[in-house]
Write a protein that holds these residues in place. Structure first.
Motif, PDB file in Angstrom:
ATOM      1  N   UNK A  44     -34.267  18.597  34.162  1.00  0.00           N
ATOM      2  CA  UNK A  44     -35.369  17.638  34.299  1.00  0.00           C
ATOM      3  C   UNK A  44     -35.830  17.461  35.740  1.00  0.00           C
ATOM      4  N   UNK A  45     -34.885  17.398  36.661  1.00  0.00           N
ATOM      5  CA  UNK A  45     -35.248  17.001  38.016  1.00  0.00           C
ATOM      6  C   UNK A  45     -35.213  18.134  39.033  1.00  0.00           C
ATOM      7  N   UNK A  46     -34.826  19.328  38.569  1.00  0.00           N
ATOM      8  CA  UNK A  46     -34.856  20.452  39.479  1.00  0.00           C
ATOM      9  C   UNK A  46     -33.546  20.618  40.223  1.00  0.00           C
ATOM     10  N   UNK A  47     -33.598  21.548  41.166  1.00  0.00           N
ATOM     11  CA  UNK A  47     -32.345  21.956  41.798  1.00  0.00           C
ATOM     12  C   UNK A  47     -32.020  21.142  43.044  1.00  0.00           C
ATOM     13  N   UNK A  48     -32.419  19.889  43.072  1.00  0.00           N
ATOM     14  CA  UNK A  48     -32.173  19.103  44.282  1.00  0.00           C
ATOM     15  C   UNK A  48     -30.691  18.870  44.563  1.00  0.00           C
ATOM     16  N   UNK A  49     -29.844  19.145  43.548  1.00  0.00           N
ATOM     17  CA  UNK A  49     -28.409  18.993  43.779  1.00  0.00           C
ATOM     18  C   UNK A  49     -27.868  20.080  44.699  1.00  0.00           C
ATOM     19  N   UNK A  50     -28.693  21.112  44.981  1.00  0.00           N
ATOM     20  CA  UNK A  50     -28.287  22.102  45.978  1.00  0.00           C
ATOM     21  C   UNK A  50     -28.609  21.476  47.325  1.00  0.00           C
ATOM     22  N   UNK A  51     -27.620  20.822  47.924  1.00  0.00           N
ATOM     23  CA  UNK A  51     -27.951  20.024  49.099  1.00  0.00           C
ATOM     24  C   UNK A  51     -27.911  20.824  50.381  1.00  0.00           C
ATOM     25  N   UNK A  52     -27.354  22.000  50.330  1.00  0.00           N
ATOM     26  CA  UNK A  52     -27.602  22.953  51.404  1.00  0.00           C
ATOM     27  C   UNK A  52     -27.442  24.349  50.823  1.00  0.00           C
ATOM     28  N   UNK A  53     -28.007  25.364  51.509  1.00  0.00           N
ATOM     29  CA  UNK A  53     -27.991  26.684  50.888  1.00  0.00           C
ATOM     30  C   UNK A  53     -26.578  27.092  50.460  1.00  0.00           C
ATOM     31  N   UNK A  54     -26.457  27.506  49.199  1.00  0.00           N
ATOM     32  CA  UNK A  54     -25.176  27.981  48.694  1.00  0.00           C
ATOM     33  C   UNK A  54     -24.253  26.886  48.183  1.00  0.00           C
ATOM     34  N   UNK A  55     -24.657  25.649  48.363  1.00  0.00           N
ATOM     35  CA  UNK A  55     -23.760  24.533  48.048  1.00  0.00           C
ATOM     36  C   UNK A  55     -24.445  23.581  47.063  1.00  0.00           C
ATOM     37  N   UNK A  56     -23.882  23.492  45.850  1.00  0.00           N
ATOM     38  CA  UNK A  56     -24.463  22.587  44.857  1.00  0.00           C
ATOM     39  C   UNK A  56     -23.520  21.424  44.594  1.00  0.00           C
ATOM     40  N   UNK A  57     -24.111  20.301  44.309  1.00  0.00           N
ATOM     41  CA  UNK A  57     -23.311  19.110  44.087  1.00  0.00           C
ATOM     42  C   UNK A  57     -23.705  18.488  42.743  1.00  0.00           C
ATOM     43  N   UNK A  58     -23.269  19.102  41.630  1.00  0.00           N
ATOM     44  CA  UNK A  58     -23.685  18.581  40.326  1.00  0.00           C
ATOM     45  C   UNK A  58     -23.133  17.169  40.117  1.00  0.00           C
TER      46      UNK A  58
END
Lengths: 139, 480
Positions: A47-61
């Protein structure tokens, strides 16, 4: 950092949804979240897009606590081969968390921020291949 | 061509699902209230029973209209959807579910087109006035339109169904009736058919023969049971999870309405419902089964209580056969529709992410040019004292972003208020909002007129460096 529920390693995960499910597994096992929290994390990206990728290569689900967070916890998943997230973003480190106690949550966020602001620590985290190496960075 | 049509049908099905699912809880709550408190319920209570009619007449259709509108055009769509739905409901005797599911999304679409038309042409400072009045005026027109034009059409369709039912009854070929019954039922016209046609006929018949098949034509709980079992086993997501609970309310509580949303979100299951009901009626006829009075509500218990002596096997057989047939057909549809639905979702995601990307590029350019303007106008920059990082929940990504940015400012010896919020909760006195490019639309809607900086990641985005520089320069300038 307190409440680290699990640190896991994988060679390859073909689907980002699967990656989220896997990083959340320790949280589920330790009783920090309900099954519904995992679906909410996936839905959040849809729904909200990939904003959980808070820096390149790093996701924070993560998801809103009301979707099934039961306790404060954090878990780490490292994937050797990058996982493709929506928007063609490659991710190799996933840190998932759940928070019900705001103070503990803020403390965790603050500590994690310190790590990610420090290039040296970031390099260490991305190249870490054992549990103790990861703990050294984030603990 | 064919492919396109299929994709469209799937998208339409997905839309129906999205309109119904968020409201399942309300249907269930209403189902409980009805099953418990109506005259023939488990705990009859006159006062609580008064809730039943208004909720099904007003609240449930309005919820559908709101959700349908919101899907098309966000909060504004939801609001205008409610207005248009009100136009359908007021002054009609039948529940306006079909009307709500048409007018809700349609009115939102009209408003969306209007908003697109005037986008970018509103003078600064007039956004609120124009947004409210455009919704007000268009909403007023659409509400009147749905009252005077659309409502009569739906009411007329209802009358048409009633007279068609009457015609089939006259021919005496009763197993054909489900073709009309089932679609009418899921549009909440079950009471109209049952109490308007079948029960009066049944009473005459029962006076003569001691029992009547008419009572069972549309009230058989079997087909609904089969459908819900199929969802329980082969459904997915929240439809699958809620189906077992719905079985209790439907089969034991006799509130058929609880399964209607499942059919509405997958209209193809109507075929299963029709098949189930037909085979039920044929089985009843074969055994010469009938009930002594109209079961209301149509639960399995009401059925058994109203079964005349010696007809138990016939009644049970009809219910079970109907359930089995409906289960088999609906399971088949749920299974075959599963795979393409998923790939469709996947496709949508891909398209969405593509669009997002382009949007991101556009925005980035926008941000750059905006930056230039700021430099020319240094006064504006000194005004920044409260920076808000915003994301969906305001707990994770934006918290990290705010934290990091605050620490960077502190390193520069600058103290500014940097906080994180959910997009919809950004305080009015925020000077600048930082949010992810994929959330830009939502942020703009929630915080119109606010300076918004979009980023691709919350920790290390070049736009954050630019903001930092801007604040640095302005605070240095301020000290001079």
């Amino acid at each position: 950092m307190s409440n680290i529920c699990g640190i896991r390693f994988q060679d390859k995960i073909s689907d980002w949804k699967d990656a989220i499910r896997q990083v959340a597994q320790p949280l589920l096992e330790k009783g920090c979240i309900q099954e519904s929290y995992i679906d909410a994390m996936i839905q959040n990206v849809i729904e909200n897009g990939n904003y959980i990728i808070i820096m390149p290569g790093f996701a924070m689900p993560h998801a809103r606590p009301e979707f099934g967070a039961l306790g404060n916890g954090m878990s780490v998943l490292k994937v050797k081969e990058p996982v493709m997230f929506p928007g063609d973003q490659e991710v190799t480190v996933l840190v998932s968390f759940s928070g019900v106690n705001p103070e503990e949550h803020l403390e965790m966020i603050s500590k994690l921020t310190d790590v990610l602001m420090d290039d040296e620590l970031v390099d260490k985290l991305f190249s870490a291949s054992t549990e103790s190496e990861v703990l050294e960075v984030i603990a | 061509m064919k492919k396109k049509l299929r994709a469209r049908l799937q998208a339409f099905g997905g839309f129906l699902t999205a309109m119904v699912i968020p409201n399942m809880g309300a249907f269930i709550a209403w189902g409980f209230i009805t099953a418990l408190f109506i005259d023939t319920g488990w705990l009859p209570n006159k006062n609580f029973a008064e809730l039943v009619a208004p909720i099904s007449k007003f609240i449930l259709p309005i919820l559908l209209g709101y959700t349908g509108g919101k899907l098309v055009h966000g909060d504004r769509g939801g609001v205008i959807g409610v207005m248009a739905t009100a136009g359908m409901i007021v002054g009609s005797d039948i529940p306006m579910f079909l009307g709500a599911m048409i007018m809700g999304p349609f009115s939102a679409w009209v408003l969306k087109k209007f908003d697109q038309l005037i986008d970018g042409r509103i003078p600064t400072g007039f956004e609120m006035v124009i947004n409210n009045f455009s919704l007000g005026i268009i909403g007023c027109i659409l509400t009147l339109l749905s009252y005077s034009l659309v409502r009569p059409v739906v009411v007329g369709a209802n009358d048409l169904i009633s007279s068609a039912v009457q015609m089939i009854v006259n021919t005496g070929y009763l197993p054909l009736l489900p073709i009309l019954n089932e679609p009418a039922k899921v549009l909440f016209l079950n009471n109209v058919i049952d109490q308007g046609i079948y029960y009066p006929l049944g009473m005459q018949d029962a006076l003569e023969h001691g029992k009547s098949l008419f009572f069972m034509l549309a009230s058989n709980p079997g087909p609904g049971l089969g459908l819900l079992l199929a969802f329980t086993i082969f459904g997915k997501g929240s439809a699958k999870e809620t189906a077992p609970g719905a079985i209790i309310i439907h089969f034991f509580g006799g509130i058929h309405e609880i399964y209607f949303p499942y059919v509405l979100m997958k209209p193809i299951t109507l075929l299963g419902m029709i098949g189930g009901a037909m085979s039920g009626i044929i089985t009843f006829q074969f055994f010469g089964a009938g009930l002594v009075a109209g079961p209301s509500p149509g639960s399995i218990f009401a059925y058994l209580a109203l079964t005349p002596k010696g007809k138990f096997i016939g009644v049970m057989a009809g219910v079970l056969v109907a359930a089995a047939v409906s289960f088999v057909i609906n399971s088949f549809f749920l299974k075959v529709s599963k795979a393409p639905a998923e790939s469709d979702e996947f496709q949508k995601q891909q398209e969405a992410s593509k669009a997002m990307k382009q949007e991101g590029k556009d925005l980035l350019q926008g941000a750059m040019t905006e930056k230039k303007n700021d430099k020319a106008e240094a006064v504006k920059a000194t005004e920044i004292s409260f920076i808000v990082f915003a994301c969906d929940a305001g707990l994770g990504s934006s918290a990290m972003g705010a934290n990091a940015f605050r620490k960077r400012l502190e390193k520069e010896g600058i103290t500014k208020e940097v906080k994180n919020f959910a997009i919809e909760k950004v305080p009015q006195n925020a000077d600048v909002i930082v949010t992810h490019e994929s959330l830009y639309d939502r942020s703009l809607k929630a915080n119109p007129g606010k300076r918004t900086i979009t980023i691709q990641n919350f920790m290390r985005d070049p736009n954050l460096d630019m903001l930092l520089n801007e604040i640095k320069e302005s605070s240095a300038g301020g000290e001079k």
